[in-house]
Design a protein around this motif. Structure first.
Motif, PDB file in Angstrom:
ATOM      1  N   TRP A  42       0.828  -1.208   0.000  1.00 54.58           N
ATOM      2  CA  TRP A  42       0.000   0.000   0.000  1.00 54.58           C
ATOM      3  C   TRP A  42       0.861   1.256   0.000  1.00 54.58           C
ATOM      4  CZ3 TRP A  42      -1.558   4.356   2.766  1.00 54.58           C
ATOM      5  CH2 TRP A  42      -2.805   4.872   2.419  1.00 54.58           C
ATOM      6  N   LEU A  43       1.956   1.232   0.754  1.00 58.31           N
ATOM      7  CA  LEU A  43       2.869   2.371   0.781  1.00 58.31           C
ATOM      8  C   LEU A  43       3.533   2.571  -0.581  1.00 58.31           C
ATOM      9  CD1 LEU A  43       4.471   1.825   4.295  1.00 58.31           C
ATOM     10  CD2 LEU A  43       2.883   3.638   3.629  1.00 58.31           C
ATOM     11  N   ALA A  44       3.864   1.469  -1.252  1.00 56.49           N
ATOM     12  CA  ALA A  44       4.441   1.573  -2.594  1.00 56.49           C
ATOM     13  C   ALA A  44       3.400   2.034  -3.605  1.00 56.49           C
ATOM     14  CB  ALA A  44       5.031   0.224  -3.016  1.00 56.49           C
ATOM     15  N   PHE A 100      -5.978 -16.608 -10.307  1.00 60.80           N
ATOM     16  CA  PHE A 100      -6.109 -15.172 -10.042  1.00 60.80           C
ATOM     17  C   PHE A 100      -4.941 -14.635  -9.214  1.00 60.80           C
ATOM     18  CE2 PHE A 100      -7.739 -11.541  -7.606  1.00 60.80           C
ATOM     19  CZ  PHE A 100      -8.184 -10.734  -8.653  1.00 60.80           C
ATOM     20  N   PHE A 101      -4.712 -15.260  -8.052  1.00 63.50           N
ATOM     21  CA  PHE A 101      -3.661 -14.755  -7.176  1.00 63.50           C
ATOM     22  C   PHE A 101      -2.264 -15.107  -7.705  1.00 63.50           C
ATOM     23  CE2 PHE A 101      -7.368 -14.800  -4.363  1.00 63.50           C
ATOM     24  CZ  PHE A 101      -7.284 -13.526  -3.829  1.00 63.50           C
ATOM     25  N   GLY A 102      -2.177 -16.184  -8.495  1.00 61.76           N
ATOM     26  CA  GLY A 102      -0.903 -16.500  -9.132  1.00 61.76           C
ATOM     27  C   GLY A 102      -0.513 -15.438 -10.143  1.00 61.76           C
ATOM     28  N   THR A 103      -1.497 -14.917 -10.874  1.00 62.74           N
ATOM     29  CA  THR A 103      -1.230 -13.825 -11.818  1.00 62.74           C
ATOM     30  C   THR A 103      -0.735 -12.595 -11.076  1.00 62.74           C
ATOM     31  OG1 THR A 103      -2.961 -14.636 -13.308  1.00 62.74           O
ATOM     32  CG2 THR A 103      -2.251 -12.346 -13.592  1.00 62.74           C
ATOM     33  N   ALA A 104      -1.344 -12.297  -9.930  1.00 65.90           N
ATOM     34  CA  ALA A 104      -0.899 -11.164  -9.121  1.00 65.90           C
ATOM     35  C   ALA A 104       0.550 -11.358  -8.667  1.00 65.90           C
ATOM     36  CB  ALA A 104      -1.814 -10.983  -7.919  1.00 65.90           C
ATOM     37  N   ALA A 105       0.899 -12.584  -8.251  1.00 69.37           N
ATOM     38  CA  ALA A 105       2.268 -12.867  -7.805  1.00 69.37           C
ATOM     39  C   ALA A 105       3.262 -12.709  -8.954  1.00 69.37           C
ATOM     40  CB  ALA A 105       2.345 -14.287  -7.233  1.00 69.37           C
ATOM     41  N   ILE A 106       2.866 -13.126 -10.145  1.00 70.24           N
ATOM     42  CA  ILE A 106       3.736 -12.955 -11.325  1.00 70.24           C
ATOM     43  C   ILE A 106       3.999 -11.478 -11.566  1.00 70.24           C
ATOM     44  CG2 ILE A 106       3.839 -13.191 -13.838  1.00 70.24           C
ATOM     45  CD1 ILE A 106       2.365 -15.879 -13.494  1.00 70.24           C
ATOM     46  N   PHE A 107       2.972 -10.665 -11.441  1.00 73.15           N
ATOM     47  CA  PHE A 107       3.134  -9.226 -11.615  1.00 73.15           C
ATOM     48  C   PHE A 107       4.089  -8.656 -10.568  1.00 73.15           C
ATOM     49  CE2 PHE A 107      -0.870  -8.721 -14.235  1.00 73.15           C
ATOM     50  CZ  PHE A 107      -0.239  -8.096 -15.302  1.00 73.15           C
ATOM     51  N   ALA A 133       1.418   0.143 -14.496  1.00 70.29           N
ATOM     52  CA  ALA A 133       0.050   0.537 -14.149  1.00 70.29           C
ATOM     53  C   ALA A 133      -0.860  -0.677 -14.046  1.00 70.29           C
ATOM     54  CB  ALA A 133      -0.490   1.527 -15.181  1.00 70.29           C
ATOM     55  N   VAL A 134      -0.792  -1.565 -15.043  1.00 65.59           N
ATOM     56  CA  VAL A 134      -1.633  -2.761 -15.033  1.00 65.59           C
ATOM     57  C   VAL A 134      -1.260  -3.666 -13.860  1.00 65.59           C
ATOM     58  CG1 VAL A 134      -2.236  -4.866 -16.288  1.00 65.59           C
ATOM     59  CG2 VAL A 134      -2.076  -2.695 -17.519  1.00 65.59           C
ATOM     60  N   GLY A 135       0.042  -3.863 -13.660  1.00 67.50           N
ATOM     61  CA  GLY A 135       0.505  -4.746 -12.601  1.00 67.50           C
ATOM     62  C   GLY A 135       0.131  -4.253 -11.215  1.00 67.50           C
ATOM     63  N   MET A 136       0.394  -2.986 -10.927  1.00 69.34           N
ATOM     64  CA  MET A 136       0.096  -2.447  -9.598  1.00 69.34           C
ATOM     65  C   MET A 136      -1.402  -2.474  -9.313  1.00 69.34           C
ATOM     66  SD  MET A 136       2.929  -1.627  -8.049  1.00 69.34           S
ATOM     67  CE  MET A 136       2.698  -0.313  -6.843  1.00 69.34           C
ATOM     68  N   ASN A 137      -2.202  -2.133 -10.308  1.00 71.06           N
ATOM     69  CA  ASN A 137      -3.656  -2.128 -10.085  1.00 71.06           C
ATOM     70  C   ASN A 137      -4.221  -3.541  -9.968  1.00 71.06           C
ATOM     71  OD1 ASN A 137      -4.704   0.726 -10.105  1.00 71.06           O
ATOM     72  ND2 ASN A 137      -3.489   0.765 -11.966  1.00 71.06           N
ATOM     73  N   PHE A 138      -3.626  -4.501 -10.673  1.00 69.56           N
ATOM     74  CA  PHE A 138      -4.089  -5.877 -10.541  1.00 69.56           C
ATOM     75  C   PHE A 138      -3.755  -6.421  -9.155  1.00 69.56           C
ATOM     76  CE2 PHE A 138      -4.191 -10.445 -10.977  1.00 69.56           C
ATOM     77  CZ  PHE A 138      -5.275 -10.660 -11.814  1.00 69.56           C
ATOM     78  N   ILE A 139      -2.567  -6.101  -8.652  1.00 70.74           N
ATOM     79  CA  ILE A 139      -2.186  -6.530  -7.305  1.00 70.74           C
ATOM     80  C   ILE A 139      -3.120  -5.905  -6.271  1.00 70.74           C
ATOM     81  CG2 ILE A 139      -0.365  -6.486  -5.553  1.00 70.74           C
ATOM     82  CD1 ILE A 139       1.635  -6.332  -7.986  1.00 70.74           C
ATOM     83  N   ALA A 140      -3.436  -4.617  -6.464  1.00 66.23           N
ATOM     84  CA  ALA A 140      -4.369  -3.934  -5.560  1.00 66.23           C
ATOM     85  C   ALA A 140      -5.737  -4.609  -5.599  1.00 66.23           C
ATOM     86  CB  ALA A 140      -4.490  -2.464  -5.957  1.00 66.23           C
ATOM     87  N   LEU A 141      -6.176  -5.004  -6.796  1.00 67.94           N
ATOM     88  CA  LEU A 141      -7.456  -5.701  -6.939  1.00 67.94           C
ATOM     89  C   LEU A 141      -7.433  -7.045  -6.222  1.00 67.94           C
ATOM     90  CD1 LEU A 141     -10.285  -5.942  -8.230  1.00 67.94           C
ATOM     91  CD2 LEU A 141      -9.160  -6.908 -10.265  1.00 67.94           C
ATOM     92  N   ALA A 142      -6.303  -7.741  -6.297  1.00 67.88           N
ATOM     93  CA  ALA A 142      -6.176  -9.043  -5.630  1.00 67.88           C
ATOM     94  C   ALA A 142      -6.314  -8.886  -4.111  1.00 67.88           C
ATOM     95  CB  ALA A 142      -4.829  -9.679  -5.982  1.00 67.88           C
ATOM     96  N   PHE A 143      -5.667  -7.874  -3.554  1.00 73.82           N
ATOM     97  CA  PHE A 143      -5.806  -7.632  -2.112  1.00 73.82           C
ATOM     98  C   PHE A 143      -7.239  -7.264  -1.758  1.00 73.82           C
ATOM     99  CE2 PHE A 143      -1.099  -7.018  -1.776  1.00 73.82           C
ATOM    100  CZ  PHE A 143      -0.895  -7.852  -0.692  1.00 73.82           C
ATOM    101  N   LEU A 144      -7.853  -6.410  -2.578  1.00 76.82           N
ATOM    102  CA  LEU A 144      -9.229  -5.997  -2.296  1.00 76.82           C
ATOM    103  C   LEU A 144     -10.161  -7.198  -2.326  1.00 76.82           C
ATOM    104  CD1 LEU A 144     -11.224  -3.710  -1.794  1.00 76.82           C
ATOM    105  CD2 LEU A 144     -11.413  -3.427  -4.278  1.00 76.82           C
ATOM    106  N   ARG A 145      -9.983  -8.062  -3.301  1.00 81.12           N
ATOM    107  CA  ARG A 145     -10.822  -9.262  -3.394  1.00 81.12           C
ATOM    108  C   ARG A 145     -10.620 -10.155  -2.173  1.00 81.12           C
ATOM    109  NH1 ARG A 145     -10.481 -14.039  -8.044  1.00 81.12           N
ATOM    110  NH2 ARG A 145     -11.535 -15.611  -6.802  1.00 81.12           N
ATOM    111  N   ILE A 167     -10.691  -0.772   4.215  1.00 82.89           N
ATOM    112  CA  ILE A 167     -10.711   0.676   4.011  1.00 82.89           C
ATOM    113  C   ILE A 167      -9.483   1.126   3.225  1.00 82.89           C
ATOM    114  CG2 ILE A 167     -10.577   2.909   5.187  1.00 82.89           C
ATOM    115  CD1 ILE A 167     -12.246   1.663   7.445  1.00 82.89           C
ATOM    116  N   LEU A 168      -8.314   0.629   3.611  1.00 76.89           N
ATOM    117  CA  LEU A 168      -7.093   0.990   2.890  1.00 76.89           C
ATOM    118  C   LEU A 168      -7.119   0.476   1.453  1.00 76.89           C
ATOM    119  CD1 LEU A 168      -4.329   0.361   5.596  1.00 76.89           C
ATOM    120  CD2 LEU A 168      -5.152   2.555   4.736  1.00 76.89           C
ATOM    121  N   ALA A 169      -7.629  -0.742   1.264  1.00 79.59           N
ATOM    122  CA  ALA A 169      -7.680  -1.329  -0.077  1.00 79.59           C
ATOM    123  C   ALA A 169      -8.599  -0.536  -0.996  1.00 79.59           C
ATOM    124  CB  ALA A 169      -8.142  -2.783  -0.002  1.00 79.59           C
ATOM    125  N   VAL A 170      -9.680  -0.013  -0.449  1.00 76.57           N
ATOM    126  CA  VAL A 170     -10.603   0.817  -1.236  1.00 76.57           C
ATOM    127  C   VAL A 170     -10.010   2.214  -1.448  1.00 76.57           C
ATOM    128  CG1 VAL A 170     -12.866   1.929  -1.247  1.00 76.57           C
ATOM    129  CG2 VAL A 170     -12.649  -0.453  -0.512  1.00 76.57           C
TER     130      VAL A 170
END
Length: 201
Positions: A42-44, A100-107, A133-145, A167-170
């Motif tokens: 989140w800090l990154a 899904f989460f494996g794709t996030a880990a690859i990113f 941009a795609v990678g960071m937002n996909f990782i953020a989506l994975a955490f939110l999910r 709250i932080l994820a949103v």
């Protein structure tokens, strides 16, 4: 990176020592390590946006975004090790979860790899910005999910443990979107148009 890995490892060992290395203990260890990893991510993820919105007081976050990202990638190794252990004891997640989460880990590790300047220089700057941009937002989506996947019968303890992270994820994507609007072309054009209109009056 070393400190992040060590903290994550100690956290996992402490949970497993307290609850055992079975399915329940491993699940709790996964939850705990995911939360610590998320704080680093989140800090990154929001460092640049927070620096843009708060200006000088938080400029250090923008400068440290790469370090937080690499610390996150380092800590995530412990979390992935717990996933491997969960599979070893016969409690593997579903195929859809792995995909899904494996794709996030690859990113995560793709971004970490190309954060090295020499490798990054091999990419077209536009392509690198797109991948980031795609990678960071996909990782953020994975955490939110993950944080939004609450059980049917939610306990008060579960709510207390997860609500701050939800709250932080949103807030993360909202902060980045707000920073883009305040610093991007749409707002610049709007300000120019408004100032032109004022000048005409």
């Amino acid at each position: 990176m070393g400190s992040a890995f060590a903290i994550e490892l100690v956290l996992a060992i402490a949970v497993l020592a307290a609850l055992g290395a079975g399915e329940r203990g491993t699940d709790v260890a996964l939850q705990a390590t995911a939360r610590f990893s998320f704080v680093l991510f989140w800090l990154a993820y929001t460092g640049g946006a927070l620096a843009s919105l708060a200006s000088r007081p938080l400029i250090w976050l923008k400068r440290s975004a790469r370090n937080f990202g690499l610390a996150f990638a380092s800590a995530l190794q412990v979390h992935l090790g717990l996933v491997a252990w969960l599979c070893w004891i016969g409690a593997a997640p579903s195929r859809a979860t792995f995909l899904f989460f494996g794709t996030a880990a690859i990113f995560v590790y793709l971004l970490a790899l190309f954060s090295i300047q020499r490798l990054q220089a091999c990419l077209n700057p536009t392509l690198w910005r797109l991948i980031r941009a795609v990678g960071m937002n996909f990782i953020a989506l994975a955490f939110l999910r993950d944080f939004l996947s609450a059980p049917r019968h939610m306990t008060f303890g579960y709510l207390v443990g997860y609500l701050p992270f939800v709250i932080l994820a949103v807030a993360g994507p909202l902060l980045r979107g707000l920073a883009f609007l305040l610093n991007g072309r749409p707002l610049v054009q709007l300000r120019t148009a408004l100032s032109f209109g004022v000048g005409q009056n």
